[in-house]
Design an enzyme around this catalytic site. Structure first.
Site, short mmCIF file in Angstrom:
data_model
loop_
_atom_site.label_atom_id
_atom_site.label_comp_id
_atom_site.label_asym_id
_atom_site.label_seq_id
_atom_site.Cartn_x
_atom_site.Cartn_y
_atom_site.Cartn_z
N TYR A 16 0.85 -1.19 0.00
CA TYR A 16 0.00 0.00 0.00
C TYR A 16 0.88 1.24 0.00
O TYR A 16 1.86 1.31 0.75
CB TYR A 16 -0.89 0.01 1.25
CG TYR A 16 -1.79 1.23 1.34
CD1 TYR A 16 -2.83 1.42 0.44
CD2 TYR A 16 -1.60 2.18 2.34
CE1 TYR A 16 -3.66 2.54 0.52
CE2 TYR A 16 -2.41 3.30 2.44
CZ TYR A 16 -3.44 3.48 1.53
OH TYR A 16 -4.25 4.59 1.62
N ASP A 26 9.47 2.98 -0.22
CA ASP A 26 8.39 3.54 0.60
C ASP A 26 8.57 3.11 2.06
O ASP A 26 8.23 1.99 2.44
CB ASP A 26 7.03 3.10 0.07
CG ASP A 26 5.88 3.74 0.86
OD1 ASP A 26 6.15 4.42 1.87
OD2 ASP A 26 4.71 3.57 0.46
N LYS A 75 4.28 8.77 8.91
CA LYS A 75 4.02 8.18 10.23
C LYS A 75 5.01 8.62 11.32
O LYS A 75 4.87 9.73 11.83
CB LYS A 75 3.88 6.67 10.07
CG LYS A 75 2.70 6.35 9.11
CD LYS A 75 2.20 4.92 9.09
CE LYS A 75 0.90 4.83 8.32
NZ LYS A 75 0.94 4.21 7.02
C1 LIG Z 1 0.33 4.62 5.63
C2 LIG Z 1 1.09 4.40 4.40
C3 LIG Z 1 1.04 5.28 3.31
C4 LIG Z 1 0.04 6.41 3.24
O1 LIG Z 1 0.23 7.36 4.24
P1 LIG Z 1 -0.99 8.33 4.63
O2 LIG Z 1 -0.36 9.30 5.57
O3 LIG Z 1 -2.03 7.47 5.25
O4 LIG Z 1 -1.46 8.97 3.37
C5 LIG Z 1 1.90 5.09 2.26
N1 LIG Z 1 2.77 4.06 2.26
C6 LIG Z 1 2.84 3.17 3.27
C7 LIG Z 1 3.83 2.07 3.21
C8 LIG Z 1 1.99 3.30 4.37
O5 LIG Z 1 2.03 2.39 5.34
#
Ligand SMILES: *Cc1c(COP(=O)(O)O)cnc(C)c1O
Length: 435
Positions: free
Chosen positions: A145, A240, A268
């Site tokens: 994701y 990511d 995060k």
């Molecule tokens: C949470 C997440 C996102 C998206 O971040 P948001 O702040 O919710 O838009 C993108 N990549 C990864 C791996 C994530 O866990």
């Protein structure tokens, strides 16, 4: 446990807010029942609107690595709030301070741009890759994701290595067709894909440890194959780290695998509970972003001082206290004991963990990709989730999501969690036994 007030608040919320929530997984759709409405958090605990308290293994889906209302983070935010202001739309020294901290933690993060969400970070990173290479196709992996931008809300088409199909109404098919979706951990597919489309691929985006389909470690050679092929064909490697960054070690998870990505996405943890994310990378690419270069990206509240202050306080404290060995020890104890109990109860689970992240799958096989996750026993997961919740353990409300430790979690809480899990196993066995 009485959850009347939460129920009432949810019904009220549903009248004004779509589905009663501002992010779908919060609705408890995967586990049934009503979501808890949270009144407050303190350390490793949250308290719902009915006054019940829970050990919180969600930690706001990852950011709260220091737990709720850590005193250093609260003080940093308070100082900015009382002495400076919430936002200026002009630069402050705090942005440079946080950028420097991140840059010093990861060699590939030479230049940084702060944004407000992980979605924005990955979307912008892809724009950079397309802008730099002049190519349109991107490669992602099934079950990873990367937020909800159009190019990334795409699933694999039928048949191997076809171009993607939209995975939500509203995503143009023409755009989805530029996203190629491969299986996670399939190094050969990466190789094949580059053989076929190499000169059209702008980038490969990947979670270095996949933590949005439970928790799946990269197999040996998988990330290396991405690095080698992107390099060989002139595409960018987008790492990511929005979820795993600063979660498994101080800095990026990929640095411990000795791989240097071209662009890194953060989110995060780096905002310490505030809406902060970033994309960063080698200067030769990042300097193509406006105002240095022609690739446009902007944000009214980007780099705002409250978020920066929370991020600085969080990363400084992580560096100073280095909780990562303790996290590893705790998650290892937890998962090993859960696995052992489950095995002796004849209820097969896979309980992977790394650093402060862990997951439980009800599966008799090791989880290696998205199909494995989908084949796990989701009905049993729902029973597990509800059993734990009713006894004061708040886990991620979905079999596809990981759970998190914070520095405020204690050994005693881990033992209590194991004990309640054992009760769950007994309960499952009792249900199965003929009456
Ligand atoms: C949470 C997440 C996102 C998206 O971040 P948001 O702040 O919710 O838009 C993108 N990549 C990864 C791996 C994530 O866990």
């Amino acid at each position: 446990m009485k959850q009347e007030k939460s129920k009432q608040l949810f019904n009220e919320a549903k009248r004004y807010i779509v589905g009663g929530v501002d992010s779908p997984v919060r609705s408890f759709g995967a586990v049934g029942g009503n979501p808890l409405f949270i009144e407050s958090g303190s350390g490793s605990y949250i308290t719902d609107s009915d006054g019940n308290s829970y050990i919180d293994y969600v930690c706001s889906w990852g950011p709260l690595i220091l737990g709720h209302r850590d005193k250093d983070v609260v003080n940093a935010i308070r100082l900015v709030l009382e002495k400076r202001g919430t936002s200026f739309g002009a630069p402050t020294d705090l942005e440079t301070e946080l950028a420097k901290i991140i840059s010093e933690s990861e060699g590939a993060a030479e230049k940084i741009r702060f944004v407000n969400s992980g979605t924005e970070a990955t979307m912008s990173a892809i724009r950079v890759a397309r802008g730099v290479t002049g190519r349109d196709k991107i490669v992602k992996f099934n079950g990873c994701y990367h937020g909800h931008s159009d190019s990334l809300l795409v699933s694999a088409g039928s048949g191997a290595m076809t171009t993607g199909v939209p995975n939500s109404p509203g995503v143009p098919a023409s755009l989805a067709s530029d996203t190629i979706v491969l299986e996670y951990n399939d190094a050969e597919a990466v190789e094949e894909c580059f053989k076929k489309y190499g000169d059209q691929i702008a980038c490969v985006i990947v979670e270095p440890i996949a933590a949005n389909m439970g928790l799946v470690m990269p197999k040996n050679g998988f990330l290396q194959a991405i690095r080698e092929n992107t390099e060989k064909y002139g595409a960018l490697f987008i790492d990511d780290e929005v979820l795993v960054g600063f979660r498994t070690c101080y800095g990026t998870a990929i640095s411990r695998m000795n791989i240097a990505p071209d662009i890194i996405c953060y989110g995060k943890v780096i905002g310490g509970g505030m809406p902060v994310a970033a994309y960063a990378g080698k200067s030769i690419y990042m300097n193509k972003v406006s105002p240095e270069g022609p690739i446009y990206q902007a944000g009214t509240l980007s780099g705002n001082p409250l978020g920066m202050a929370a991020g600085i306080a969080t990363l400084k404290k992580l560096k100073k206290t280095n909780p990562y060995n303790r996290f590893e020890q705790m998650s290892k104890t937890l998962c090993k004991r859960l696995q052992e109990s489950a095995a002796s109860a004849n209820i097969p689970i896979d309980a992977p963990h790394i650093g402060s992240i862990f997951a439980v799958f009800f599966s008799d096989k090791r989880i290696e990709n998205f199909s494995d996750v989908k084949n796990s026993d989701k009905e049993r997961f729902v029973r597990y989730f509800r059993f734990m919740l009713d006894r004061g353990i708040y886990l991620a409300p979905s079999p596809f999501e990981v759970s998190f430790l914070s520095t405020k979690h204690t050994d005693e809480q881990i033992l209590r969690t194991i004990k309640i899990f054992n009760d769950f196993l007994d309960n499952e066995a009792a249900e199965k036994a003929p009456a």
